[in-house]
Design a protein around this motif. Structure first.
Motif, PDB file in Angstrom:
ATOM      1  N   GLU A   1       8.081   2.955  -4.091  1.00 10.90           N
ATOM      2  CA  GLU A   1       6.652   3.207  -3.925  1.00 10.90           C
ATOM      3  C   GLU A   1       6.020   3.527  -5.277  1.00 10.90           C
ATOM      4  O   GLU A   1       4.813   3.431  -5.431  1.00 10.90           O
ATOM      5  CB  GLU A   1       6.446   4.358  -2.948  1.00 10.90           C
ATOM      6  CG  GLU A   1       6.944   4.008  -1.560  1.00 10.90           C
ATOM      7  CD  GLU A   1       7.326   5.226  -0.745  1.00 10.90           C
ATOM      8  OE1 GLU A   1       7.041   5.200   0.455  1.00 10.90           O
ATOM      9  OE2 GLU A   1       7.913   6.183  -1.296  1.00 10.90           O
ATOM     10  N   LEU A   2       6.862   3.918  -6.227  1.00 16.98           N
ATOM     11  CA  LEU A   2       6.430   4.231  -7.584  1.00 16.98           C
ATOM     12  C   LEU A   2       7.454   3.660  -8.553  1.00 16.98           C
ATOM     13  O   LEU A   2       8.662   3.777  -8.325  1.00 16.98           O
ATOM     14  CB  LEU A   2       6.323   5.753  -7.778  1.00 16.98           C
ATOM     15  CG  LEU A   2       6.016   6.252  -9.194  1.00 16.98           C
ATOM     16  CD1 LEU A   2       4.655   5.756  -9.681  1.00 16.98           C
ATOM     17  CD2 LEU A   2       6.097   7.780  -9.247  1.00 16.98           C
ATOM     18  N   VAL A   3       6.961   3.029  -9.624  1.00 14.88           N
ATOM     19  CA  VAL A   3       7.831   2.505 -10.681  1.00 14.88           C
ATOM     20  C   VAL A   3       7.449   3.184 -11.988  1.00 14.88           C
ATOM     21  O   VAL A   3       6.278   3.172 -12.377  1.00 14.88           O
ATOM     22  CB  VAL A   3       7.680   0.970 -10.823  1.00 14.88           C
ATOM     23  CG1 VAL A   3       8.542   0.454 -11.976  1.00 14.88           C
ATOM     24  CG2 VAL A   3       8.027   0.264  -9.522  1.00 14.88           C
ATOM     25  N   LEU A   4       8.437   3.790 -12.650  1.00 17.24           N
ATOM     26  CA  LEU A   4       8.268   4.332 -13.992  1.00 17.24           C
ATOM     27  C   LEU A   4       9.062   3.416 -14.909  1.00 17.24           C
ATOM     28  O   LEU A   4      10.288   3.318 -14.787  1.00 17.24           O
ATOM     29  CB  LEU A   4       8.793   5.763 -14.085  1.00 17.24           C
ATOM     30  CG  LEU A   4       8.137   6.793 -13.167  1.00 17.24           C
ATOM     31  CD1 LEU A   4       8.769   8.170 -13.376  1.00 17.24           C
ATOM     32  CD2 LEU A   4       6.642   6.848 -13.388  1.00 17.24           C
ATOM     33  N   CYS A   5       8.369   2.746 -15.813  1.00 18.42           N
ATOM     34  CA  CYS A   5       8.979   1.706 -16.632  1.00 18.42           C
ATOM     35  C   CYS A   5       8.689   1.954 -18.106  1.00 18.42           C
ATOM     36  O   CYS A   5       7.553   2.239 -18.482  1.00 18.42           O
ATOM     37  CB  CYS A   5       8.420   0.343 -16.202  1.00 18.42           C
ATOM     38  SG  CYS A   5       9.139  -1.085 -17.020  1.00 18.42           S
TER      39      CYS A   5
ATOM     40  N   THR B   1      11.386  -8.825 -11.244  1.00 21.68           N
ATOM     41  CA  THR B   1      11.944  -8.080 -10.107  1.00 21.68           C
ATOM     42  C   THR B   1      10.870  -7.805  -9.060  1.00 21.68           C
ATOM     43  O   THR B   1      11.077  -8.035  -7.866  1.00 21.68           O
ATOM     44  CB  THR B   1      12.548  -6.741 -10.583  1.00 21.68           C
ATOM     45  OG1 THR B   1      13.543  -6.999 -11.570  1.00 21.68           O
ATOM     46  CG2 THR B   1      13.161  -5.966  -9.434  1.00 21.68           C
ATOM     47  N   GLY B   2       9.730  -7.303  -9.499  1.00 24.36           N
ATOM     48  CA  GLY B   2       8.665  -6.863  -8.601  1.00 24.36           C
ATOM     49  C   GLY B   2       8.226  -7.878  -7.568  1.00 24.36           C
ATOM     50  O   GLY B   2       8.148  -7.540  -6.373  1.00 24.36           O
TER      51      GLY B   2
ATOM     52  N   PRO C   1       4.204  -1.448  -5.316  1.00 23.29           N
ATOM     53  CA  PRO C   1       4.224  -0.028  -5.690  1.00 23.29           C
ATOM     54  C   PRO C   1       3.255   0.261  -6.821  1.00 23.29           C
ATOM     55  O   PRO C   1       2.783  -0.642  -7.515  1.00 23.29           O
ATOM     56  CB  PRO C   1       5.666   0.177  -6.151  1.00 23.29           C
ATOM     57  CG  PRO C   1       6.090  -1.164  -6.645  1.00 23.29           C
ATOM     58  CD  PRO C   1       5.377  -2.169  -5.774  1.00 23.29           C
ATOM     59  N   ASP C   2       2.977   1.528  -7.007  1.00 18.59           N
ATOM     60  CA  ASP C   2       2.234   1.994  -8.173  1.00 18.59           C
ATOM     61  C   ASP C   2       3.173   1.869  -9.369  1.00 18.59           C
ATOM     62  O   ASP C   2       4.324   2.311  -9.302  1.00 18.59           O
ATOM     63  CB  ASP C   2       1.818   3.449  -7.951  1.00 18.59           C
ATOM     64  CG  ASP C   2       0.966   4.006  -9.067  1.00 18.59           C
ATOM     65  OD1 ASP C   2       0.339   3.220  -9.802  1.00 18.59           O
ATOM     66  OD2 ASP C   2       0.935   5.250  -9.206  1.00 18.59           O
ATOM     67  N   VAL C   3       2.729   1.237 -10.451  1.00 16.99           N
ATOM     68  CA  VAL C   3       3.578   1.001 -11.624  1.00 16.99           C
ATOM     69  C   VAL C   3       2.971   1.681 -12.837  1.00 16.99           C
ATOM     70  O   VAL C   3       1.786   1.512 -13.123  1.00 16.99           O
ATOM     71  CB  VAL C   3       3.745  -0.513 -11.903  1.00 16.99           C
ATOM     72  CG1 VAL C   3       4.655  -0.742 -13.104  1.00 16.99           C
ATOM     73  CG2 VAL C   3       4.272  -1.239 -10.671  1.00 16.99           C
TER      74      VAL C   3
END
Length: 176
Positions: free
Chosen positions: A48-52, A65-66, A73-75
């Protein structure tokens, strides 16, 4: 419950210290990223959340990937996650909003491998021992670790508290 997904960036081009942050994926990296995304969707590992990390190779890993996940999700692309230490990664995860139960972190070694290994509790059964052995042995590009925590707050997750649910390497998926 909180589920932490830890994805190492996919295979990138040659290393150049001067321009390391600008390295992009090679063809294998793009295909491995998509393969991991499809596998995540099939197994229900949906963030639901991506930290990249803001590096080109992590952004590109997410770009391949997404779309395979079937969710949006929120990125957040964060400069602080470029070549981050395990401590920095944990601080970013601990600061995440609790409305996202499933968080995907995409980053780099050695910090990524250290955080994955650090967060896992001692194995409690044969399957956890098998997964932990694979995780401790090698963390290749585009590999994914799935760790569950018995809490509803990201601020409460800490070292040696997570249950190792899965460890997926692209080579294993190609050999099936």
């Amino acid at each position: 419950m909180r589920r932490l997904l830890i994805l190492r960036h996919a295979k990138a081009g040659p290393h150049d210290e001067k321009h390391d942050k600008d390295r992009t994926l090679i063809d294998r990296g793009r295909s491995d990223s998509a393969l991991i995304g499809r596998t995540m969707r099939e197994k229900g590992y949906l963030p639901e959340l991506v930290l990249c990390s803001s590096a080109a190779r992590t952004r590109e890993t997410w770009a391949h990937t997404g779309p395979e996940l079937g969710v949006r999700p929120d990125v957040k692309f964060l400069d602080v996650l470029y070549d981050a230490s395990a401590g920095t990664i944990l601080r970013c995860i601990n600061a995440a909003k609790d409305d996202a139960a499933n968080l995907l972190y995409i980053g780099h070694n050695p910090g990524l491998e250290q955080i994955a290994r650090m967060m896992v509790r001692d194995p409690r059964n044969a399957e956890e021992r098998r997964l932990a052995s694979a995780l401790m042995f090698k963390y290749p590009t585009a590999a994914l670790t799935v760790i569950d925590f018995d809490t509803n707050k990201w601020s409460e997750i800490a070292a040696a508290q997570g249950s190792l649910v899965d460890f997926i390497m692209p080579a294993d998926l190609k050999n099936k």
